[in-house]
Design a protein around this motif. Structure first.
Motif, PDB file in Angstrom:
ATOM      1  N   ASP A   1      18.418  53.747  -6.231  1.00 35.68           N
ATOM      2  CA  ASP A   1      17.849  54.323  -7.289  1.00 35.68           C
ATOM      3  C   ASP A   1      17.583  53.334  -8.450  1.00 35.68           C
ATOM      4  OD1 ASP A   1      17.776  56.935  -6.500  1.00 35.68           O
ATOM      5  OD2 ASP A   1      19.803  57.376  -6.896  1.00 35.68           O
ATOM      6  N   ARG A   2      18.078  52.145  -8.406  1.00 34.94           N
ATOM      7  CA  ARG A   2      17.819  51.346  -9.612  1.00 34.94           C
ATOM      8  C   ARG A   2      17.153  50.042  -9.207  1.00 34.94           C
ATOM      9  NH1 ARG A   2      22.168  52.143 -13.448  1.00 34.94           N
ATOM     10  NH2 ARG A   2      22.504  50.014 -13.764  1.00 34.94           N
ATOM     11  N   ALA A   3      16.443  49.805  -8.076  1.00 33.59           N
ATOM     12  CA  ALA A   3      15.672  48.690  -7.706  1.00 33.59           C
ATOM     13  C   ALA A   3      14.511  48.944  -7.124  1.00 33.59           C
ATOM     14  CB  ALA A   3      16.678  48.040  -6.649  1.00 33.59           C
ATOM     15  N   ASP A   4      13.554  47.988  -6.874  1.00 38.45           N
ATOM     16  CA  ASP A   4      12.309  48.454  -6.106  1.00 38.45           C
ATOM     17  C   ASP A   4      12.611  48.506  -4.675  1.00 38.45           C
ATOM     18  OD1 ASP A   4      10.042  47.658  -4.290  1.00 38.45           O
ATOM     19  OD2 ASP A   4       9.032  47.474  -6.191  1.00 38.45           O
TER      20      ASP A   4
ATOM     21  N   ASN B   1       9.742  60.877   0.321  1.00 31.76           N
ATOM     22  CA  ASN B   1       9.088  61.751  -0.895  1.00 31.76           C
ATOM     23  C   ASN B   1       8.068  61.000  -1.651  1.00 31.76           C
ATOM     24  OD1 ASN B   1      11.789  62.627  -0.042  1.00 31.76           O
ATOM     25  ND2 ASN B   1      11.412  64.492  -1.206  1.00 31.76           N
ATOM     26  N   ARG B   2       8.088  59.824  -2.039  1.00 30.06           N
ATOM     27  CA  ARG B   2       7.067  58.882  -2.865  1.00 30.06           C
ATOM     28  C   ARG B   2       5.882  58.568  -2.232  1.00 30.06           C
ATOM     29  NH1 ARG B   2      10.970  54.556  -5.673  1.00 30.06           N
ATOM     30  NH2 ARG B   2       9.119  54.348  -6.869  1.00 30.06           N
ATOM     31  N   VAL B   3       5.756  58.503  -0.940  1.00 30.30           N
ATOM     32  CA  VAL B   3       4.436  57.943  -0.268  1.00 30.30           C
ATOM     33  C   VAL B   3       3.983  59.114   0.461  1.00 30.30           C
ATOM     34  CG1 VAL B   3       5.354  55.572  -0.026  1.00 30.30           C
ATOM     35  CG2 VAL B   3       5.846  57.293   1.718  1.00 30.30           C
ATOM     36  N   THR B   4       4.541  60.156   0.852  1.00 29.93           N
ATOM     37  CA  THR B   4       3.812  61.350   1.352  1.00 29.93           C
ATOM     38  C   THR B   4       2.835  62.024   0.597  1.00 29.93           C
ATOM     39  OG1 THR B   4       4.102  63.130   2.813  1.00 29.93           O
ATOM     40  CG2 THR B   4       5.461  63.026   0.660  1.00 29.93           C
ATOM     41  N   ARG B   5       1.968  62.388   1.473  1.00 27.50           N
ATOM     42  CA  ARG B   5       0.632  63.399   0.917  1.00 27.50           C
ATOM     43  C   ARG B   5       0.942  64.953   0.899  1.00 27.50           C
ATOM     44  NH1 ARG B   5      -4.391  59.463   1.381  1.00 27.50           N
ATOM     45  NH2 ARG B   5      -3.915  57.820  -0.017  1.00 27.50           N
ATOM     46  N   PHE B   6       1.904  64.988   1.954  1.00 27.33           N
ATOM     47  CA  PHE B   6       2.174  66.313   2.360  1.00 27.33           C
ATOM     48  C   PHE B   6       3.445  67.120   1.952  1.00 27.33           C
ATOM     49  CE2 PHE B   6      -0.020  63.885   5.418  1.00 27.33           C
ATOM     50  CZ  PHE B   6      -1.183  64.549   5.398  1.00 27.33           C
TER      51      PHE B   6
ATOM     52  N   ALA C   1       5.487  45.190   8.450  1.00 29.61           N
ATOM     53  CA  ALA C   1       4.743  46.716   8.079  1.00 29.61           C
ATOM     54  C   ALA C   1       5.022  47.159   6.849  1.00 29.61           C
ATOM     55  CB  ALA C   1       4.956  47.452   9.254  1.00 29.61           C
ATOM     56  N   LEU C   2       6.273  46.866   6.322  1.00 25.76           N
ATOM     57  CA  LEU C   2       7.027  47.485   5.017  1.00 25.76           C
ATOM     58  C   LEU C   2       6.290  46.756   3.895  1.00 25.76           C
ATOM     59  CD1 LEU C   2       8.978  49.753   3.935  1.00 25.76           C
ATOM     60  CD2 LEU C   2      10.502  47.624   3.926  1.00 25.76           C
ATOM     61  N   GLY C   3       6.113  45.285   4.171  1.00 24.86           N
ATOM     62  CA  GLY C   3       5.708  44.559   3.268  1.00 24.86           C
ATOM     63  C   GLY C   3       4.206  45.006   2.903  1.00 24.86           C
ATOM     64  N   ARG C   4       3.282  45.692   3.433  1.00 21.65           N
ATOM     65  CA  ARG C   4       2.045  46.223   3.118  1.00 21.65           C
ATOM     66  C   ARG C   4       2.186  47.373   2.472  1.00 21.65           C
ATOM     67  NH1 ARG C   4      -1.870  44.205   6.484  1.00 21.65           N
ATOM     68  NH2 ARG C   4      -3.009  45.876   6.345  1.00 21.65           N
ATOM     69  N   LEU C   5       3.353  48.030   2.059  1.00 18.18           N
ATOM     70  CA  LEU C   5       3.511  48.943   1.007  1.00 18.18           C
ATOM     71  C   LEU C   5       3.446  48.695  -0.432  1.00 18.18           C
ATOM     72  CD1 LEU C   5       6.459  51.262   2.490  1.00 18.18           C
ATOM     73  CD2 LEU C   5       3.886  51.843   2.479  1.00 18.18           C
ATOM     74  N   PRO C   6       2.991  49.480  -1.419  1.00 17.63           N
ATOM     75  CA  PRO C   6       2.793  48.956  -2.570  1.00 17.63           C
ATOM     76  C   PRO C   6       4.257  48.761  -3.135  1.00 17.63           C
ATOM     77  CG  PRO C   6       2.265  51.428  -2.389  1.00 17.63           C
ATOM     78  CD  PRO C   6       2.278  50.647  -1.150  1.00 17.63           C
ATOM     79  N   ALA C   7       4.284  48.276  -4.302  1.00 16.73           N
ATOM     80  CA  ALA C   7       5.819  48.298  -4.913  1.00 16.73           C
ATOM     81  C   ALA C   7       6.247  49.607  -5.108  1.00 16.73           C
ATOM     82  CB  ALA C   7       5.540  47.381  -6.350  1.00 16.73           C
ATOM     83  N   LEU C   8       7.450  49.549  -5.103  1.00 13.22           N
ATOM     84  CA  LEU C   8       8.295  51.141  -5.326  1.00 13.22           C
ATOM     85  C   LEU C   8       9.247  51.190  -6.227  1.00 13.22           C
ATOM     86  CD1 LEU C   8       8.413  52.344  -1.657  1.00 13.22           C
ATOM     87  CD2 LEU C   8       6.783  53.141  -3.393  1.00 13.22           C
ATOM     88  N   PRO C   9       9.066  50.748  -7.571  1.00  8.09           N
ATOM     89  CA  PRO C   9      10.135  50.689  -8.680  1.00  8.09           C
ATOM     90  C   PRO C   9      10.937  51.847  -8.779  1.00  8.09           C
ATOM     91  CG  PRO C   9       7.911  50.973  -9.772  1.00  8.09           C
ATOM     92  CD  PRO C   9       7.614  50.891  -8.081  1.00  8.09           C
ATOM     93  N   PRO C  10      12.152  51.827  -9.410  1.00  8.44           N
ATOM     94  CA  PRO C  10      12.970  52.796  -9.371  1.00  8.44           C
ATOM     95  C   PRO C  10      12.296  53.957 -10.406  1.00  8.44           C
ATOM     96  CG  PRO C  10      13.755  50.961 -10.776  1.00  8.44           C
ATOM     97  CD  PRO C  10      12.731  50.490  -9.798  1.00  8.44           C
ATOM     98  N   THR C  11      12.656  55.323 -10.139  1.00 10.83           N
ATOM     99  CA  THR C  11      11.919  56.212 -10.822  1.00 10.83           C
ATOM    100  C   THR C  11      12.980  56.513 -11.842  1.00 10.83           C
ATOM    101  OG1 THR C  11      13.149  57.896  -9.080  1.00 10.83           O
ATOM    102  CG2 THR C  11      10.967  57.202  -8.646  1.00 10.83           C
ATOM    103  N   ILE C  12      14.271  56.264 -12.008  1.00 10.87           N
ATOM    104  CA  ILE C  12      15.252  56.541 -13.121  1.00 10.87           C
ATOM    105  C   ILE C  12      14.694  55.924 -14.101  1.00 10.87           C
ATOM    106  CG2 ILE C  12      16.652  54.659 -12.530  1.00 10.87           C
ATOM    107  CD1 ILE C  12      19.104  56.747 -13.194  1.00 10.87           C
ATOM    108  N   ARG C  13      14.591  56.620 -15.365  1.00 14.40           N
ATOM    109  CA  ARG C  13      14.190  56.298 -16.811  1.00 14.40           C
ATOM    110  C   ARG C  13      15.172  55.128 -17.166  1.00 14.40           C
ATOM    111  NH1 ARG C  13      13.798  61.749 -17.297  1.00 14.40           N
ATOM    112  NH2 ARG C  13      15.394  61.743 -18.692  1.00 14.40           N
ATOM    113  N   ALA C  14      14.663  54.386 -17.970  1.00 13.63           N
ATOM    114  CA  ALA C  14      15.391  53.205 -18.605  1.00 13.63           C
ATOM    115  C   ALA C  14      16.735  53.620 -19.578  1.00 13.63           C
ATOM    116  CB  ALA C  14      14.607  52.419 -19.678  1.00 13.63           C
ATOM    117  N   GLU C  15      16.436  54.884 -20.084  1.00 13.11           N
ATOM    118  CA  GLU C  15      17.661  55.350 -20.871  1.00 13.11           C
ATOM    119  C   GLU C  15      18.675  56.052 -19.935  1.00 13.11           C
ATOM    120  OE1 GLU C  15      14.253  58.503 -21.361  1.00 13.11           O
ATOM    121  OE2 GLU C  15      14.506  56.178 -21.321  1.00 13.11           O
ATOM    122  N   GLU C  16      18.203  56.517 -18.880  1.00 14.11           N
ATOM    123  CA  GLU C  16      19.325  56.934 -17.750  1.00 14.11           C
ATOM    124  C   GLU C  16      20.113  55.964 -17.116  1.00 14.11           C
ATOM    125  OE1 GLU C  16      16.325  59.574 -15.556  1.00 14.11           O
ATOM    126  OE2 GLU C  16      17.769  61.108 -16.037  1.00 14.11           O
TER     127      GLU C  16
END
Length: 390
Positions: free
Chosen positions: A49-52, A106-111, A160-175
């Motif tokens: 939750d706190r890393a890419d 949940n972050r990469v799906t379109r369905f 294969a995983l390395g071909r995905l875009p960066a997935l930074p944490p979704t938690i906000r900085a204040e959280e």
């Protein structure tokens, strides 16, 4: 998943088929081999939750490539200690990476999430079938070659995983700053988040019971049923796993056709009773051809129930804390493993391998009534059923 399934068959066959470990000793080995990953699983959820997420999984995959290669020099004379360290190392790395793997879906799906989880399950199980088939050739091509293949497959997945875009944490900085109060505080918050969602709590609790005696019966009982009841070799063991996974693939593919389900909880509850029939039929020691048929039906049952539990948890968990909640969901699987190893392994040691199937029968009946009358699972309406493409 190919590498995970290959590893699962390999480590089980090393202990049961090659080292011919007694059920009691194997139970304790599994207990300690599965106990340590419990702690790092929760750490993996916090880390995810706190890393890419992509970079985290890549790092752990690179470490996982090294372990099979380190075992190669010992392949000709594997000892109990070396096999234990190998199994433990892979289990720790998998526990650290699993929350991140689950949360990125949940972050990469379109369905909708029901179809996404189902498609993911089908693809990973198909990949697992390949791993089991390769593992079944252990006595033909040798352990060293199997270990090289395992490392190569992990390397391919990392590429294969390395071909995905960066997935930074979704938690906000204040959280993130608010959460930075030490390890115990963050673990406590993970459980508080989990406890704040009654339906998630109930589903995970029922899944824990199921894993304890039903999935545990497959993990502990089946290897000894194969070797002692049916006197099978590595190929027979691989065939058993393939039939089980084929049933799981078929059931999840069918789910994909009928999803999104309006009331997935009702299907989960009703399938508990079908499992009673399956376990009882296996206990009667059917002929080999019928044994494989029943094993495949067990795969159908486990495939549907596991997929439905995952979809309910994925749908209800908030995005910013999804990895934490999913780490607790995964914990319910992993916490049951050492306990079921001790209980069912001891039962097999002092009775016979088929006895490992019996506790799952009353437990499945109990899950049926608890799910029906003790939770809101029967009334749960899936959010995916309200999406425009549903």
């Amino acid at each position: 998943m190919t590498a995970i399934s290959l590893h699962g068959l390999l480590i089980a066959w090393i202990f049961v088929g090659i080292l011919e470990t007694s059920a009691g000793t194997y139970a304790w080995i599994r207990f300690f081999m599965e106990l340590a990953p419990l702690a790092v699983l929760l750490l993996g959820g916090l880390w995810a939750d706190r890393a890419d997420a992509r970079n985290l999984i890549l790092l752990l995959s690179l470490l996982a490539i090294v372990l099979p290669l380190l075992l190669i020099p010992f392949a000709g004379s594997i000892t109990l200690q070396v096999a234990f360290l190998f199994g433990l190392g892979m289990a720790l790395l998998q526990a650290l990476s699993d929350p991140a793997r689950q949360s990125i879906i949940n972050r990469v799906t379109r369905f909708d999430i029901q179809r996404t989880v189902t498609v993911t399950t089908v693809i990973t199980t198909l990949a697992g079938l390949v791993g089991v088939w390769i593992g079944g050739k252990l006595e033909t091509i040798g352990i060293r070659q199997i270990l090289v293949i395992q490392a190569a497959v992990i390397a391919a997945s990392a590429f294969a995983l390395g071909r995905l875009p960066a997935l930074p944490p979704t938690i906000r900085a204040e959280e993130s700053a608010a959460l930075d109060h030490g390890l115990m505080s963050r673990l406590s918050q993970s459980f508080s988040l989990f406890w704040g969602f009654p339906l998630i709590r109930n589903v995970i609790g029922l899944n824990f019971l199921s894993s304890l005696f039903n999935a545990g019966a497959y993990t502990i009982g089946v290897p000894y049923i194969v070797t002692r009841v049916y006197e099978g070799n590595a190929d027979f063991f691989a065939d058993t796993m393939i039939w089980f996974m084929a049933g799981s693939i078929g059931s999840t593919a069918f789910l994909l056709l009928v999803m999104p389900l309006l009331h997935p909880g009702r299907t989960f509850i009703c399938l508990q009773l079908t499992r009673v029939v399956i376990l009882a039929a296996l206990w009667l020691q059917p002929p080999v051809w019928f044994f494989f048929v029943i094993i495949s039906l067990w795969g159908v049952n486990m495939g549907i129930t596991t997929t439905l539990v995952r979809t309910v948890v994925q749908e209800l968990a908030p995005e910013a804390h999804r990895a934490k909640i999913l780490s607790i969901f995964l914990l319910s699987f992993m916490a049951s493993a050492p306990l079921s190893s001790l209980m069912l392994g001891t039962l097999v040691e002092y009775t016979n391998p088929l006895a490992a199937l019996l506790p799952g029968i009353p437990i499945s009946i109990a899950i049926f009534f608890l799910g029906l009358y003790g939770t809101d699972l029967w009334a749960f309406r899936s959010p995916s059923s309200d999406t425009p493409d549903a």
